[in-house]
Design a protein around this motif. Structure first.
Motif, short mmCIF file in Angstrom:
data_model
loop_
_atom_site.label_atom_id
_atom_site.label_comp_id
_atom_site.label_asym_id
_atom_site.label_seq_id
_atom_site.Cartn_x
_atom_site.Cartn_y
_atom_site.Cartn_z
N UNK A 2 0.87 -1.18 0.00
CA UNK A 2 0.00 0.00 0.00
C UNK A 2 0.90 1.22 0.00
N UNK A 3 1.04 1.82 -1.16
CA UNK A 3 1.92 2.97 -1.32
C UNK A 3 1.20 4.05 -2.10
N UNK A 4 1.27 5.26 -1.61
CA UNK A 4 0.65 6.42 -2.27
C UNK A 4 -0.83 6.18 -2.57
N UNK A 5 -1.51 5.49 -1.64
CA UNK A 5 -2.93 5.25 -1.79
C UNK A 5 -3.30 4.14 -2.75
N UNK A 6 -2.30 3.39 -3.22
CA UNK A 6 -2.55 2.30 -4.17
C UNK A 6 -2.32 0.96 -3.46
N UNK A 7 -3.36 0.13 -3.47
CA UNK A 7 -3.30 -1.19 -2.84
C UNK A 7 -3.03 -2.24 -3.91
N UNK A 8 -2.03 -3.07 -3.65
CA UNK A 8 -1.76 -4.21 -4.52
C UNK A 8 -1.77 -5.47 -3.67
N UNK A 9 -2.52 -6.45 -4.14
CA UNK A 9 -2.64 -7.72 -3.41
C UNK A 9 -2.38 -8.86 -4.38
N UNK A 10 -1.43 -9.71 -4.04
CA UNK A 10 -1.15 -10.92 -4.81
C UNK A 10 -1.22 -12.10 -3.86
N UNK A 11 -1.96 -13.12 -4.30
CA UNK A 11 -2.12 -14.32 -3.47
C UNK A 11 -1.76 -15.53 -4.31
N UNK A 12 -0.93 -16.38 -3.75
CA UNK A 12 -0.55 -17.65 -4.38
C UNK A 12 -0.87 -18.76 -3.39
N UNK A 13 -1.53 -19.80 -3.88
CA UNK A 13 -1.85 -20.95 -3.04
C UNK A 13 -1.46 -22.22 -3.77
N UNK A 14 -0.77 -23.11 -3.06
CA UNK A 14 -0.45 -24.43 -3.60
C UNK A 14 -1.05 -25.46 -2.65
N UNK A 15 -2.11 -26.10 -3.13
CA UNK A 15 -2.77 -27.14 -2.34
C UNK A 15 -3.12 -28.30 -3.29
N UNK A 16 -2.11 -29.04 -3.72
CA UNK A 16 -2.30 -30.06 -4.75
C UNK A 16 -3.22 -31.21 -4.37
N UNK A 17 -3.39 -31.47 -3.08
CA UNK A 17 -4.24 -32.57 -2.65
C UNK A 17 -5.73 -32.19 -2.62
N UNK A 18 -6.01 -30.94 -2.76
CA UNK A 18 -7.39 -30.47 -2.69
C UNK A 18 -8.06 -30.56 -4.06
N UNK A 19 -9.36 -30.68 -4.04
CA UNK A 19 -10.13 -30.70 -5.29
C UNK A 19 -10.56 -29.30 -5.72
N UNK A 20 -10.31 -28.32 -4.86
CA UNK A 20 -10.69 -26.95 -5.19
C UNK A 20 -9.70 -26.33 -6.16
N UNK A 21 -10.17 -25.35 -6.89
CA UNK A 21 -9.34 -24.62 -7.84
C UNK A 21 -8.49 -23.60 -7.08
#
Length: 78
Positions: free
Chosen positions: A37-56
């Motif tokens: 969060x810089x100069x009023x700009x929000x950046x969000x990056x999310x990475x998930x690795x759950x290979x055993x799950x059936x969810x995307x």
């Protein structure tokens, strides 16, 4: 007005909550939530690795990022 640290903490917490509300902790091999969060700009990056799950994993990561942005919006409305 929330501080930059409050914004980042709120976004990261919201994103992690979404991920772990959908995946069992044992299924998640790796999670990375990056929030800036810089100069009023929000950046969000999310990475998930759950290979055993059936969810995307990619869809859950996108939902988590959206939840993070929404939580920050709510924070500014308080």
């Amino acid at each position: 007005m929330p501080t930059d640290d409050e914004v980042v903490e709120t976004a990261a917490s919201a994103a992690e909550n979404v991920v772990f509300s959908r995946f069992d902790k044992n299924d998640v091999e790796d999670i990375d939530v990056t929030v800036t969060f810089e100069d009023g700009v929000l950046e969000v990056d999310v990475y998930v690795n759950a290979p055993e799950s059936r969810l995307d994993e990619e869809r859950v990561a996108e939902d988590a990022a959206l939840a993070a942005r929404s939580a920050v919006d709510d924070l500014f409305e308080e």
